[in-house]
Design a protein around this motif. Structure first.
Motif, PDB file in Angstrom:
ATOM      1  N   SER A   1       0.627  -1.532  -0.118  1.00  0.00           N
ATOM      2  CA  SER A   1      -0.497   0.269  -0.042  1.00  0.00           C
ATOM      3  C   SER A   1       0.550   1.403   0.138  1.00  0.00           C
ATOM      4  N   ALA A   2       1.660   1.367   0.272  1.00  0.00           N
ATOM      5  CA  ALA A   2       3.066   1.950   0.516  1.00  0.00           C
ATOM      6  C   ALA A   2       3.432   2.638  -1.020  1.00  0.00           C
ATOM      7  N   ALA A   3       3.212   1.829  -2.167  1.00  0.00           N
ATOM      8  CA  ALA A   3       3.846   2.270  -3.624  1.00  0.00           C
ATOM      9  C   ALA A   3       3.029   3.219  -4.545  1.00  0.00           C
ATOM     10  N   ILE A   4       3.907   4.080  -5.365  1.00  0.00           N
ATOM     11  CA  ILE A   4       2.499   4.690  -5.790  1.00  0.00           C
ATOM     12  C   ILE A   4       3.150   3.695  -7.524  1.00  0.00           C
ATOM     13  N   TYR A   5       1.667   3.844  -7.760  1.00  0.00           N
ATOM     14  CA  TYR A   5       1.786   2.248  -9.365  1.00  0.00           C
ATOM     15  C   TYR A   5       1.352   3.307 -10.501  1.00  0.00           C
ATOM     16  N   VAL A   6       2.245   3.021 -11.432  1.00  0.00           N
ATOM     17  CA  VAL A   6       1.632   3.692 -13.074  1.00  0.00           C
ATOM     18  C   VAL A   6       1.422   1.921 -13.834  1.00  0.00           C
ATOM     19  N   ALA A   7      -0.189   2.480 -14.190  1.00  0.00           N
ATOM     20  CA  ALA A   7      -0.565   1.363 -15.254  1.00  0.00           C
ATOM     21  C   ALA A   7      -0.280   1.634 -16.469  1.00  0.00           C
ATOM     22  N   ALA A   8       0.702   0.235 -16.865  1.00  0.00           N
ATOM     23  CA  ALA A   8       1.703   0.414 -18.157  1.00  0.00           C
ATOM     24  C   ALA A   8       0.782  -0.046 -19.058  1.00  0.00           C
ATOM     25  N   PHE A   9       0.462  -1.620 -18.917  1.00  0.00           N
ATOM     26  CA  PHE A   9      -0.748  -1.244 -20.210  1.00  0.00           C
ATOM     27  C   PHE A   9      -1.560  -2.711 -19.834  1.00  0.00           C
ATOM     28  N   CYS A  10      -2.230  -2.447 -20.361  1.00  0.00           N
ATOM     29  CA  CYS A  10      -3.951  -3.675 -20.003  1.00  0.00           C
ATOM     30  C   CYS A  10      -3.210  -4.807 -21.304  1.00  0.00           C
ATOM     31  N   GLY A  11      -4.039  -6.061 -20.961  1.00  0.00           N
ATOM     32  CA  GLY A  11      -4.212  -6.985 -20.997  1.00  0.00           C
ATOM     33  C   GLY A  11      -4.855  -8.216 -20.626  1.00  0.00           C
ATOM     34  N   PHE A  12      -5.237  -9.639 -21.064  1.00  0.00           N
ATOM     35  CA  PHE A  12      -5.616 -10.618 -20.371  1.00  0.00           C
ATOM     36  C   PHE A  12      -7.858 -10.458 -20.781  1.00  0.00           C
ATOM     37  N   ALA A  13      -7.783  -9.018 -19.479  1.00  0.00           N
ATOM     38  CA  ALA A  13      -9.297  -9.363 -20.126  1.00  0.00           C
ATOM     39  C   ALA A  13      -9.260  -7.187 -20.114  1.00  0.00           C
ATOM     40  N   PRO A  14     -10.065  -7.435 -20.150  1.00  0.00           N
ATOM     41  CA  PRO A  14     -11.105  -5.502 -20.249  1.00  0.00           C
ATOM     42  C   PRO A  14     -10.738  -5.192 -19.624  1.00  0.00           C
ATOM     43  N   GLY A  15     -10.197  -4.156 -18.993  1.00  0.00           N
ATOM     44  CA  GLY A  15      -9.459  -3.426 -17.806  1.00  0.00           C
ATOM     45  C   GLY A  15      -9.031  -3.586 -16.773  1.00  0.00           C
ATOM     46  N   PHE A  16      -8.496  -5.094 -17.604  1.00  0.00           N
ATOM     47  CA  PHE A  16      -7.469  -5.401 -16.728  1.00  0.00           C
ATOM     48  C   PHE A  16      -5.962  -5.048 -16.560  1.00  0.00           C
ATOM     49  N   ALA A  17      -5.371  -3.571 -16.233  1.00  0.00           N
ATOM     50  CA  ALA A  17      -4.517  -3.003 -16.108  1.00  0.00           C
ATOM     51  C   ALA A  17      -3.049  -3.921 -15.354  1.00  0.00           C
ATOM     52  N   TYR A  18      -1.572  -3.913 -15.970  1.00  0.00           N
ATOM     53  CA  TYR A  18      -0.697  -4.404 -15.031  1.00  0.00           C
ATOM     54  C   TYR A  18       0.164  -3.291 -14.962  1.00  0.00           C
ATOM     55  N   LEU A  19       0.353  -2.958 -13.372  1.00  0.00           N
ATOM     56  CA  LEU A  19       0.446  -1.983 -12.816  1.00  0.00           C
ATOM     57  C   LEU A  19       1.698  -2.536 -12.049  1.00  0.00           C
ATOM     58  N   THR A  20       2.947  -1.540 -12.987  1.00  0.00           N
ATOM     59  CA  THR A  20       4.196  -1.235 -11.903  1.00  0.00           C
ATOM     60  C   THR A  20       4.481  -0.267 -10.748  1.00  0.00           C
ATOM     61  N   GLY A  21       5.862  -0.418 -10.443  1.00  0.00           N
ATOM     62  CA  GLY A  21       5.918   0.036  -9.328  1.00  0.00           C
ATOM     63  C   GLY A  21       5.653  -0.755  -7.339  1.00  0.00           C
ATOM     64  N   LEU A  22       5.646  -2.510  -7.970  1.00  0.00           N
ATOM     65  CA  LEU A  22       5.625  -3.092  -6.794  1.00  0.00           C
ATOM     66  C   LEU A  22       6.535  -3.225  -6.271  1.00  0.00           C
ATOM     67  N   ASP A  23       6.946  -3.157  -4.874  1.00  0.00           N
ATOM     68  CA  ASP A  23       8.234  -2.927  -4.180  1.00  0.00           C
ATOM     69  C   ASP A  23       8.649  -4.821  -4.720  1.00  0.00           C
ATOM     70  N   PRO A  24      10.124  -4.254  -4.869  1.00  0.00           N
ATOM     71  CA  PRO A  24      10.764  -6.012  -5.592  1.00  0.00           C
ATOM     72  C   PRO A  24      10.603  -6.853  -4.156  1.00  0.00           C
ATOM     73  N   ALA A  25      10.043  -7.096  -2.761  1.00  0.00           N
ATOM     74  CA  ALA A  25      10.249  -7.856  -2.183  1.00  0.00           C
ATOM     75  C   ALA A  25       9.363  -8.783  -1.973  1.00  0.00           C
ATOM     76  N   LEU A  26       8.286  -7.727  -2.903  1.00  0.00           N
ATOM     77  CA  LEU A  26       7.151  -8.242  -3.229  1.00  0.00           C
ATOM     78  C   LEU A  26       6.610  -9.023  -4.972  1.00  0.00           C
ATOM     79  N   HIS A  27       7.937  -9.902  -5.184  1.00  0.00           N
ATOM     80  CA  HIS A  27       8.148 -10.109  -6.501  1.00  0.00           C
ATOM     81  C   HIS A  27       7.825 -11.265  -6.290  1.00  0.00           C
ATOM     82  N   LEU A  28       7.401 -12.359  -6.219  1.00  0.00           N
ATOM     83  CA  LEU A  28       6.465 -13.654  -7.173  1.00  0.00           C
ATOM     84  C   LEU A  28       6.038 -14.522  -7.876  1.00  0.00           C
ATOM     85  N   PRO A  29       6.659 -15.454  -8.277  1.00  0.00           N
ATOM     86  CA  PRO A  29       6.078 -15.900  -8.962  1.00  0.00           C
ATOM     87  C   PRO A  29       4.601 -15.980  -9.501  1.00  0.00           C
TER      88      PRO A  29
END
Length: 201
Positions: A108-136
Motif C-alpha cells: 500500500s506504500a507504493a505509487i503504481y503506474v498502469a503500464a498496459f492492459c491485457g488478459f481481459a478488458p480493464g485488467f491493468a498491469y501496474l508497475t511499481g511493486l516493491d521488489p520484496a514482493l516480486h513472486l511468481p
C-alpha cells in the motif's frame, strides 16, 4: 534504443525498454498516418493507415524519436481502497520472509503506474511493486477469481475487473469498479494512470 518490426500490412511493433516514454514521444510527434498506439510490457504496437503512410516512412519517423521522461508528468491518480484479507496473503508473507502487516504496508506504500492492459478488458498491469514482493504466479491457477481481487505476480500488481480464472497471488479485495461500460471511459486504469492502494478495515 528501440527496434521497429513489421507487423502485418498496417502496423509496426516497436521493441523498447521505456514503453510509456516512447508512447509519449510518439503522441507528441504525431507521425503522419498513425491511428492507434497499443502499449504492452516491452513493446508498442503502432497501427497506421496505409492510405496515408507506409511502413518504411513510418519506421524512419519512429527511429528518429527519443523517449520522453514521463515520471514527472501530471497524471490522474486513482486511489483504490483495499481490504487486505486475500486468500494468499499469509503465503505471500511466508514466501517473502515478511510479516502479514509488512506485506500490507509495502504493497500500500507504493505509487503504481498502469503500464498496459491485457488478459481481459480493464485488467491493468501496474508497475511499481516493491521488489520484496516480486513472486511468481501460483503453480496452480484458480478456476475463478472474484472481481475486485487485488493481486500480485512477477513485477506487477493488478485488480481483477471481472470474475475470471487466474493464477496471481491474492492480497485483498476492493469494491472499486475498474471497468464499467456505462462510463464514457469504461477503463478506470488507462495506461499512464497513477494508482495508490489504501488499506481499509
Amino acid at each position: 534504443m528501440s527496434t521497429v518490426l513489421r507487423y502485418g500490412r498496417s502496423a509496426l511493433l516497436v521493441e523498447v525498454d521505456d514503453v510509456l516514454g516512447f508512447q509519449a514521444a510518439c503522441e507528441a510527434a504525431q507521425p503522419e498516418g498513425v491511428v492507434e498506439l497499443v502499449p504492452a510490457a516491452r513493446t508498442l504496437l503502432v497501427r497506421f493507415d496505409p492510405a496515408r503512410t507506409d511502413s518504411a516512412a513510418l519506421t524512419r519517423s519512429l527511429t528518429s524519436l527519443s523517449t520522453v521522461d514521463v515520471s514527472e508528468r501530471s497524471a490522474d491518480t486513482v486511489t483504490l481502497p483495499v481490504r487486505y484479507d486475500g486468500a494468499d496473503l499469509a503465503d505471500v508473507a511466508e514466501a517473502t520472509g515478511l510479516s502479514v502487516s509488512e506485506v500490507v504496508q509495502r504493497h500500500s506504500a507504493a505509487i503504481y503506474v498502469a503500464a498496459f492492459c491485457g488478459f481481459a478488458p480493464g485488467f491493468a498491469y501496474l508497475t511499481g511493486l516493491d521488489p520484496a514482493l516480486h513472486l511468481p504466479r501460483r503453480s496452480t491457477p484458480r478456476t475463478r477469481v472474484p472481481a475486485g481481487a487485488v493481486a500480485i505476480a512477477g513485477e506487477y500488481s493488478a485488480i481483477y475487473p471481472h470474475p475470471s480464472p487466474g493464477g496471481w497471488n491474492l492480497l485483498g479485495h476492493s469494491d472499486a469498479d475498474v471497468w464499467d461500460v456505462g462510463r464514457e471511459q469504461p477503463n478506470l486504469l488507462v495506461p499512464g494512470t497513477r494508482v495508490r492502494f489504501e488499506a481499509i478495515r
